[in-house]
Design an enzyme around this catalytic site. Structure first.
Site, short mmCIF file in Angstrom:
data_model
loop_
_atom_site.label_atom_id
_atom_site.label_comp_id
_atom_site.label_asym_id
_atom_site.label_seq_id
_atom_site.Cartn_x
_atom_site.Cartn_y
_atom_site.Cartn_z
N HIS A 31 -9.81 -20.75 5.31
CA HIS A 31 -10.86 -20.40 6.05
C HIS A 31 -10.60 -19.23 7.18
O HIS A 31 -11.32 -18.42 7.33
CB HIS A 31 -11.39 -21.56 6.86
CG HIS A 31 -12.70 -21.30 7.69
ND1 HIS A 31 -14.07 -21.43 7.31
CD2 HIS A 31 -12.79 -20.78 9.07
CE1 HIS A 31 -14.65 -21.27 8.19
NE2 HIS A 31 -14.15 -20.76 9.22
N GLU A 32 -9.33 -19.55 7.87
CA GLU A 32 -9.03 -18.84 8.85
C GLU A 32 -8.29 -17.52 8.33
O GLU A 32 -8.57 -16.23 9.02
CB GLU A 32 -7.97 -19.20 10.06
CG GLU A 32 -8.65 -20.62 10.62
CD GLU A 32 -9.62 -20.35 11.37
OE1 GLU A 32 -9.84 -19.25 11.98
OE2 GLU A 32 -10.62 -21.14 11.60
N HIS A 35 -11.38 -14.99 7.94
CA HIS A 35 -11.50 -14.23 9.35
C HIS A 35 -10.49 -13.34 9.46
O HIS A 35 -10.91 -12.10 9.73
CB HIS A 35 -11.45 -15.33 10.38
CG HIS A 35 -12.86 -16.18 10.53
ND1 HIS A 35 -13.97 -15.58 10.20
CD2 HIS A 35 -12.89 -17.44 10.66
CE1 HIS A 35 -14.77 -17.09 10.29
NE2 HIS A 35 -14.06 -17.93 10.64
#
Length: 444
Positions: A31-32, A35
């Protein structure tokens, strides 16, 4: 204090925590990284990439000036971009005021709207992409069943030996024609409730009449996490031969007796690798998603029917694997939406919510079942977490996207004061939901 007696519990606790950390760390990292990498492609500099919160356990600064770190509290992670005051991407007004235009462009708050929107949306998107490739890869590695009733290795059962042999192609069972594997499996609902049945098979070009097992004996194929069967330490391969002293020969009989129990305790006689084990289970009221939508509440013990023999498999094409992976993601998303909807309406129990405690227990259960089951669980949880982050609640990704949508429509960003107030309200909602999920895990 009995220290020796305490050691197994401590070992189980450590195993649960370790499984939870591995599962959550993989999902958070995906997920990160979404980003981070989309932010980098968009010209936004990342100061910190962190797995976990709190005290830093290990860190390293790369050539771009980003600090990659592992922190002590493994309940999430974050990317702190240039110009952020905190891990929730709050604006550092003082730092931004001293920057020139070039430096501000490299911050989250000074980047164009499209860059900020793409960077925020990339986290959940990467969760979905990750799950898609994991599902597709596992299906290609595991294979899918060939729609022919060809006998593979026969599962050990208490009624053996049978005359049915590996390599036989099943033509009929008790006179019921079985042209496909689906025919063979569906016949289980109508065939006599006997441990041994008459088969007609094709064996090396010869048609023979032989004896074989019921297509669906009371055999445990898998044991669901957080279920009555798992709590009683049932294992895949267990065969239930009697319930409350009444002999059974089919999974259909097991299902009916559990459904009729109304949640009362059941005394099970279990055949396990030649040994007989007595177990006590209390069926649990469970909300099950229906194929056409909605939920049905039934009493279950958490077992799926095992296969009487290994089915012949084939590797699906890339297109077929991709289609099945997309279907699996859609199924998880639909079930999540419907589950939340029916919980809000009060039609299903809030016990379906899980906090980190429930996720930790599930992680340990899947890890104990094998690598395939653990990786599949990680992919399912990745979809769920990606979906959760799209909720339009600050400080979740969906909340930031709502701010950006407002900016796109109104041609100006929301005021800093409004953002701070809404972030505080959103954080309160998230923490309240977290506490409620924790409460249900402890009380259900």
């Amino acid at each position: 204090m009995d220290l020796i007696g305490f050691l197994p519990s401590f070992g189980n606790f450590f195993y649960t925590i370790a499984a939870f950390v591995v599962v959550l760390s993989v999902i958070v990292a995906v997920h990160e990284y979404g980003h981070y990498i989309v932010g980098r492609w968009s010209g936004i500099h990342a100061d910190v990439f962190s797995i976990g919160f709190g005290p830093v356990l290990a860190s390293r600064k790369d050539r771009r000036g980003t600090v990659w770190q592992i922190a002590a509290i493994p309940l999430g992670g974050y990317v702190k971009f240039a110009g952020d005051a905190d891990a929730a991407s709050g604006k550092d007004a003082d730092a931004l005021s001293t920057m020139n235009d070039s430096a501000r462009r490299r911050t989250m708050h000074g980047a164009p709207l499209w860059a900020r929107s793409a960077t925020v949306a990339a986290g959940p998107l990467f969760n979905f992409i990750f799950s898609f490739f994991v599902f597709a890869a596992l299906m290609m590695v595991q294979g899918v069943a060939v729609d022919e009733p060809i006998v593979g290795e026969i599962t050990p059962l208490p009624a053996q030996p049978f005359e049915l042999q590996q390599g036989d192609r099943i033509l009929a069972v008790e006179g019921v024609e079985t042209a496909t594997l689906g025919d063979f499996l569906s016949a289980a609902e109508t065939l006599p409730a006997q441990a041994e049945l008459n088969y007609r098979v094709d064996r090396d070009g010869r048609v023979l009449q032989v004896t074989g097992p019921h297509p669906q004996p009371p055999l445990a194929g898998s044991v669901a996490m957080q279920s009555a069967a798992r709590e009683a330490r049932m294992q895949p391969g267990d065969v239930i031969t009697a319930i409350d002293g009444t002999p059974i020969a089919t999974f259909r009989e097991l299902r009916e007796l559990v459904a009729d129990s109304a949640g009362g305790a059941l005394e099970l006689t279990v055949w396990r690798n030649g040994d007989v084990v007595d177990l006590t289970l209390v069926p649990r009221s469970t909300d099950l998603p229906l194929p056409d939508g909605g939920f049905e509440t039934r009493y279950l013990i958490g077992l799926t029917s095992g296969a009487v023999f290994e089915y012949a498999t084939q590797t699906p094409s890339v297109v077929d694997a991709a289609t099945m992976a997309a279907t699996q993601i859609w199924r998880v998303l639909r079930t999540s939406v419907e589950g939340l909807y029916y919980m809000v309406l009060g039609q299903i129990s809030t016990c379906n919510l899980s906090s980190p405690i429930g996720i930790a227990e599930a992680s340990a259960a899947m890890a104990s079942d094998g690598v395939f089951e653990l990786v599949w669980f990680i992919a399912i949880l990745s979809v769920a977490i990606g979906f959760l982050n799209l909720f339009p609640i600050p400080p979740l990704d969906g909340g930031h996207l709502v701010f950006y949508a407002y900016e796109a429509v109104m041609r100006r960003p929301a005021s800093d004061r409004a953002v701070r107030v809404l972030m505080a309200i959103g954080l309160s909602l998230v923490l309240t939901l977290f506490a409620f999920a924790l409460f249900t895990d402890l009380t259900c």
